[in-house]
Design an enzyme around this catalytic site. Structure first.
Site, short mmCIF file in Angstrom:
data_model
loop_
_atom_site.label_atom_id
_atom_site.label_comp_id
_atom_site.label_asym_id
_atom_site.label_seq_id
_atom_site.Cartn_x
_atom_site.Cartn_y
_atom_site.Cartn_z
N SER A 168 0.82 -1.21 0.00
CA SER A 168 0.00 0.00 0.00
C SER A 168 0.85 1.26 0.00
O SER A 168 1.96 1.27 0.54
CB SER A 168 -0.89 -0.01 1.26
OG SER A 168 -1.43 1.26 1.49
N LYS B 285 1.41 -3.27 6.74
CA LYS B 285 1.94 -3.26 5.36
C LYS B 285 3.44 -2.95 5.39
O LYS B 285 4.23 -3.56 4.68
CB LYS B 285 1.20 -2.23 4.50
CG LYS B 285 -0.26 -2.58 4.26
CD LYS B 285 -0.43 -3.92 3.56
CE LYS B 285 -1.89 -4.24 3.30
NZ LYS B 285 -2.09 -5.59 2.72
N TYR C 176 -2.83 -0.48 10.78
CA TYR C 176 -3.01 -1.07 9.43
C TYR C 176 -1.78 -0.76 8.59
O TYR C 176 -1.19 -1.65 7.99
CB TYR C 176 -4.26 -0.50 8.75
CG TYR C 176 -4.20 -0.70 7.26
CD1 TYR C 176 -3.83 0.34 6.40
CD2 TYR C 176 -4.45 -1.95 6.70
CE1 TYR C 176 -3.73 0.13 5.03
CE2 TYR C 176 -4.34 -2.17 5.34
CZ TYR C 176 -3.98 -1.11 4.51
OH TYR C 176 -3.85 -1.33 3.16
C1 WQD Z 1 -9.78 9.24 0.91
C2 WQD Z 1 -10.08 10.72 1.15
C3 WQD Z 1 -10.67 11.24 3.41
C4 WQD Z 1 -14.49 9.18 3.56
C5 WQD Z 1 -7.23 4.15 1.51
C6 WQD Z 1 -7.38 2.83 2.16
C7 WQD Z 1 -6.05 2.25 2.56
C8 WQD Z 1 -5.04 2.37 1.44
C9 WQD Z 1 -4.94 3.81 0.94
C10 WQD Z 1 -4.80 0.37 0.14
C11 WQD Z 1 -9.48 11.21 2.47
C12 WQD Z 1 -11.83 11.53 2.45
C13 WQD Z 1 -13.27 9.66 3.10
C14 WQD Z 1 -15.52 10.09 3.90
C15 WQD Z 1 -14.10 11.91 3.27
N1 WQD Z 1 -5.37 1.56 0.34
N2 WQD Z 1 -13.11 11.01 2.96
N3 WQD Z 1 -15.29 11.43 3.74
O1 WQD Z 1 -7.67 7.15 3.73
O2 WQD Z 1 -6.69 7.40 1.40
O3 WQD Z 1 -6.93 5.11 2.49
O4 WQD Z 1 -6.24 4.18 0.52
O5 WQD Z 1 -4.08 -0.21 0.80
O6 WQD Z 1 -6.30 0.90 2.83
O7 WQD Z 1 -8.17 2.97 3.29
O8 WQD Z 1 -8.93 6.38 1.66
O9 WQD Z 1 -11.27 6.59 0.92
O10 WQD Z 1 -10.78 6.51 3.41
O11 WQD Z 1 -10.18 8.53 2.10
O12 WQD Z 1 -13.91 13.14 3.15
O13 WQD Z 1 -16.64 9.71 4.34
O14 WQD Z 1 -11.48 10.88 1.25
O15 WQD Z 1 -10.56 12.26 4.39
O16 WQD Z 1 -9.04 12.53 2.29
P1 WQD Z 1 -7.50 6.62 2.37
P2 WQD Z 1 -10.36 6.95 2.05
#
Ligand code: WQD
Length: 339
Positions: A126, A156, A152
């Site tokens: 990741s 990784k 988490y």
């Molecule tokens: C993305 C953006 C939130 C939900 C993911 C996976 C992790 C890894 C990396 C693979 C952020 C914003 C989110 C919401 C929001 N992947 N958001 N409201 O945190 O980048 O991590 O990708 O290994 O496993 O979890 O992804 O989709 O949670 O958030 O504003 O209800 O969307 O703040 O900026 P993240 P995410």
């Protein structure tokens, strides 16, 4: 040749899409999944897409005895290891659940491979291993790994370290660590897709569940980041492109004449803001999404996206789909789930 490929966590979101890509490329995936983090609806979808159910063994990857027996039953040409928990927030409240499953599962798979002389290994890593990139937001595989922000992320980060140490002791292994960015979307058939258990952590499933009425309102976590519109930037990669990258990575390993330890970013090479993903969803579906700004979420990286030059050079792979394709496929899958 059997071309059996072991796919742990193969009933999960990325795993199930990779199973489809493997079959479409002439391989025989063998799914190992105990459905602790997957829903059986995926089996119906896989059967419809592939014309028959793929080989499936309901085994816990932490159960080494059962896993080893499977290595005696099949001659695997390679292993793709997805089986792991992946909710950043949950890992903070339940770290031992994450360390047990994600670390012990990986150790078991590696031990079974070495014991049974299976050398080709693709690991689901990741971009979280980069943490918050200092300065350069476009990260390459040689961008220094920073300490992760969550248990988490540590699983990784440690996973890659365990693999590197194992390779030093077993240099016959051929290993590819694929560092995913943000997987989004669903298969174009809308018969398989992301199936969040409970309230979605990730952005796009929360968008589609809000649009279908399962969630009241989307909260955008923070609007005062130093980015073009004040919201975080991510590299949203279509899950089918991501699945294809796994097949290409295996083919790259099979071509190696000796042992190999490698790392590749798997993203589109383009950053999009949270607001841009929402706008893409509204434009493509014609729907007005119910959302508002809220406070920042602890641990969020401000901006990160992939430099994908190596992925193209080494495995001749490049993302073909856009965030517009992803939001449409995700919406079709959400509608299918609620039909
Ligand atoms: C993305 C953006 C939130 C939900 C993911 C996976 C992790 C890894 C990396 C693979 C952020 C914003 C989110 C919401 C929001 N992947 N958001 N409201 O945190 O980048 O991590 O990708 O290994 O496993 O979890 O992804 O989709 O949670 O958030 O504003 O209800 O969307 O703040 O900026 P993240 P995410």
């Amino acid at each position: 040749m059997s071309k059996f490929v072991l796919v742990t966590g193969g009933a999960g979101y990325i795993g199930s899409h990779t199973v489809v890509s493997l079959v479409q490329n002439g391989y025989t995936p063998v799914i190992v999944d105990d459905f602790r983090n997957a829903n059986r609806i995926v089996l119906k979808g896989l059967e419809s897409i592939l014309g028959k159910l793929p080989l499936l063994h309901e085994i816990d990857v932490c159960d080494q005895k059962s896993l080893d027996a499977l290595f005696k039953q099949y001659t695997f040409e390679g292993v793709i290891h997805f089986a792991a928990y992946k909710a950043v927030g949950e890992s903070v409240s339940e770290p031992l659940k994450y360390y047990r499953n994600n670390i012990l599962g990986l150790v078991n798979v590696l031990e079974c491979m070495i014991k049974n002389h299976v050398n080709n290994f693709v690991f689901s890593s990741s971009c979280t291993v980069y943490g918050e990139p200092q300065g350069q937001k476009e990260v390459t595989e040689s961008t220094p790994k920073l300490l992760p922000e969550s248990p988490y992320g540590y699983t990784k980060w440690m996973g890659e370290q365990i693999i590197a140490d194992t390779f030093r002791s077993a240099p016959q292994l051929r290993i590819m660590n694929l560092r995913y960015f943000n997987p989004v979307g669903a298969h174009e058939s809308a018969l398989i897709g992301e199936f969040p258990i409970g309230r979605p952590n990730n952005l796009l499933p929360f968008i589609t569940q809000t649009a279908i009425g399962k969630q009241e309102q989307l909260i955008v976590f923070g609007n005062n980041y130093p980015t073009k519109d004040g919201t975080c930037v991510r590299d949203f990669i279509h899950v089918v492109d991501l699945a294809e990258a796994h097949v290409r990575a295996l083919q790259y390993l099979w071509k190696q004449s000796a042992g190999k330890l490698d790392y590749l970013n798997v993203g589109t090479g383009k950053g999009s803001t949270v607001l841009e993903l929402i706008q893409a969803f509204e434009t493509k579906t014609g729907l007005k999404l119910n959302w508002k700004f809220g406070p920042r979420r602890e641990g969020d990286v401000v901006e990160i996206y992939a430099n994908v030059d190596s992925s193209f050079k080494k495995i001749a792979w490049k993302a073909q789909r856009t965030i517009e394709d992803a939001v449409m496929d995700a919406w079709n899958w959400e509608k299918y789930l609620n039909s």
